[in-house]
Design an enzyme around this catalytic site. Structure first.
Site, mmCIF file in Angstrom:
data_model
loop_
_atom_site.group_PDB
_atom_site.id
_atom_site.type_symbol
_atom_site.label_atom_id
_atom_site.label_comp_id
_atom_site.label_asym_id
_atom_site.label_seq_id
_atom_site.Cartn_x
_atom_site.Cartn_y
_atom_site.Cartn_z
ATOM 1 C CG HIS A 33 -2.111 -0.940 1.012
ATOM 2 N ND1 HIS A 33 -3.330 -0.545 0.521
ATOM 3 C CD2 HIS A 33 -2.208 -2.279 1.215
ATOM 4 C CE1 HIS A 33 -4.142 -1.588 0.463
ATOM 5 N NE2 HIS A 33 -3.479 -2.664 0.874
ATOM 6 C CG ASP A 35 0.267 1.535 -5.460
ATOM 7 O OD1 ASP A 35 -0.358 1.675 -4.388
ATOM 8 O OD2 ASP A 35 -0.176 0.867 -6.424
ATOM 9 C CB SER A 66 -15.175 -13.460 -19.740
ATOM 10 O OG SER A 66 -14.533 -14.346 -18.868
ATOM 11 N N GLY A 124 -5.967 -11.146 -5.301
ATOM 12 C CA GLY A 124 -4.824 -10.318 -4.961
ATOM 13 C C GLY A 124 -3.679 -10.463 -5.942
ATOM 14 C CB SER A 126 -2.971 -7.646 -10.531
ATOM 15 O OG SER A 126 -2.724 -6.753 -9.509
ATOM 16 C CB SER A 127 -7.607 -11.239 -12.339
ATOM 17 O OG SER A 127 -8.430 -10.820 -11.286
ATOM 18 C CB SER A 128 -8.936 -5.923 -12.349
ATOM 19 O OG SER A 128 -8.133 -5.551 -11.270
ATOM 20 C CD GLU A 160 -8.544 -0.917 -11.341
ATOM 21 O OE1 GLU A 160 -9.250 -1.437 -10.490
ATOM 22 O OE2 GLU A 160 -7.942 -1.562 -12.213
ATOM 23 C CG ASP A 172 -2.153 -3.747 -8.931
ATOM 24 O OD1 ASP A 172 -1.150 -3.876 -8.207
ATOM 25 O OD2 ASP A 172 -3.309 -3.684 -8.488
HETATM 26 C C1 GLA Z 1 -4.094 -3.085 -4.962
HETATM 27 C C2 GLA Z 1 -3.995 -1.793 -5.758
HETATM 28 C C3 GLA Z 1 -2.540 -1.369 -5.917
HETATM 29 C C4 GLA Z 1 -1.830 -1.330 -4.562
HETATM 30 C C5 GLA Z 1 -2.069 -2.618 -3.788
HETATM 31 C C6 GLA Z 1 -1.552 -2.571 -2.369
HETATM 32 O O1 GLA Z 1 -3.528 -4.146 -5.670
HETATM 33 O O2 GLA Z 1 -4.586 -1.961 -7.025
HETATM 34 O O3 GLA Z 1 -2.488 -0.121 -6.582
HETATM 35 O O4 GLA Z 1 -2.233 -0.204 -3.832
HETATM 36 O O5 GLA Z 1 -3.441 -2.944 -3.716
HETATM 37 O O6 GLA Z 1 -0.171 -2.540 -2.318
#
Ligand code: GLA
Length: 386
Positions: A33, A35, A66, A124, A126-128, A160, A172
């Protein structure tokens, strides 16, 4: 997976074969957390991600489906609005990219897209972001716009923040778009500069541990952390000194701000400031080949994420502490936003099986759910699949 999306495309669309494009998901080694507070983060792209079969069409429609989601979108290009339509569900991510891509390049037009992926969804990893980067990469290839990886990362990120309205940082989308095989990405988020850090021969493997706990309310809690950090920064500017972003402050500033900075604001600021120090130490340890020191930074990062930042949960705390009790484990932490999803452990190469069995047994006994494990490697960035 690329064959499956191609086949699904052929079932729903006549005409020439589409191009198939891939973008990876990511894990974050350290820099939890940070970024959106302008800090340093060190993610790496994994060898799993999202595939999209894509082709332009002449009838001016946006058709998205999808392999594993119910929602199908079929709308005229002109219907692409300013912000996300809740009925579009998962498709808001690629639609956001279509919107921002059009804003930035002036190129729009109809397109047919079929998505599929081998990343666990909403866990967690980052599929999006992988969907967004795959879409941006595909559009650039289809329209021959010649955008570089940085431009694609920015478009994916704006999709996003400006369309889906999650106030995430840049990590991400940048991790996915800028990845280099065998490397982690050290990203300085305050000015979006970055360097690739060699991982081969680093003496550890990365074991992903999926708690299989869904990330309930993750978006609203996430936006709340973003707001708390913005407020903490504002307090520090007025009561300590005027710096451009929260991660630029130091421990002494917390003292200087005194009673003006209390409660949640103090806890969040403390995490951000201390995590910056941990990232620097971790990078140094990695460069010196000191795996034990690197692992210790990850474990401390998890503690702070849990205690000061309050984005962990019982399941992730249990997975990480169980993992750390096993021989061959250098450290462990949650990866991604938290609130559920996955944790990672740094392990001695070849020890995954020995770590998984006791962690799974204790976790399942306590939560009644069997966690899933994967050993993942630092993969490459977006590409066309021939
Ligand atoms: C999510 C957000 C990122 C980052 C992380 C935590 O993945 O999309 O931008 O803030 O949480 O590190």
């Amino acid at each position: 997976m690329p064959e499956r999306v191609r086949r699904c495309f052929a079932e729903h669309h006549r005409g020439p074969t589409p191009g198939v494009f891939f973008a990876p998901g990511r894990i974050n080694l350290i820099g939890a957390h940070l970024d959106y507070s302008g800090g340093d983060v060190m993610p790496l792209a994994v060898d799993l991600g999202v595939y999209v079969a894509a082709r332009t069409n002449a009838d001016g429609r946006l058709r998205l489906r999808s392999l594993d989601q119910e929602v199908v979108v079929d709308v005229p290009v002109a219907a692409l609005g300013e912000r996300r339509d809740p009925d579009h569900g998962w498709a808001s991510y690629p639609l956001g990219v279509l919107r921002i891509f059009r804003d930035e390049t002036g190129v729009g037009g109809g397109v047919d897209l079929v998505f599929g992926g081998d990343l666990p969804m909403a866990s967690g990893m980052s599929s999006s972001a992988a969907i967004e980067v795959a879409t941006a990469f595909a559009l650039d290839a289809l329209h021959d716009t010649g955008l570089d990886a940085l431009a694609l990362a920015r478009i994916a990120h704006r999709a996003e923040t400006d369309y889906v309205h999650v106030q995430c940082g840049i990590m991400d989308q940048f991790a996915s778009a800028l990845a280099r095989p065998g490397h982690a990405l050290l990203l300085h988020c305050h000015d979006a500069t970055f360097e690739h850090v060699e991982m081969r021969g680093s003496g550890f493997e990365i074991l992903v541990m999926d708690s299989r706990k869904p990330r309930m309310l993750a978006n609203s809690a996430f936006n709340e952390r973003v707001r708390e950090c913005r407020e903490a920064h504002e307090i520090l500017r007025r009561h300590a000194r005027d710096l451009p972003y929260l991660a630029a402050y130091q421990a002494a500033d917390l003292e200087r701000a005194g009673d003006a900075l209390t409660g949640k604001h103090r806890m969040r600021a403390r995490h951000v400031i201390e995590e910056m120090v941990r990232v620097r130490r971790a990078v140094q340890a990695l460069r010196e080949g000191d795996v034990a020191a690197f692992g210790a930074m990850l474990t401390e990062s998890h503690r702070s994420t849990s205690i000061h930042y309050e984005v962990s949960c019982e399941e992730l705390d249990a997975l990480t502490s169980l993992a750390c009790e096993q021989p061959g484990v250098f450290g462990a932490r949650l990866t991604g936003a938290g609130f559920g999803g996955c944790a990672i452990a740094l392990i001695e190469p070849g020890t995954a099986r020995g770590v998984e069995a006791p962690v799974a047994a204790a976790f399942t006994a306590r939560f009644g759910v069997e966690p899933r494990f994967m050993v993942l490697h630092a993969g490459g960035g977006p590409r066309r699949i021939e």
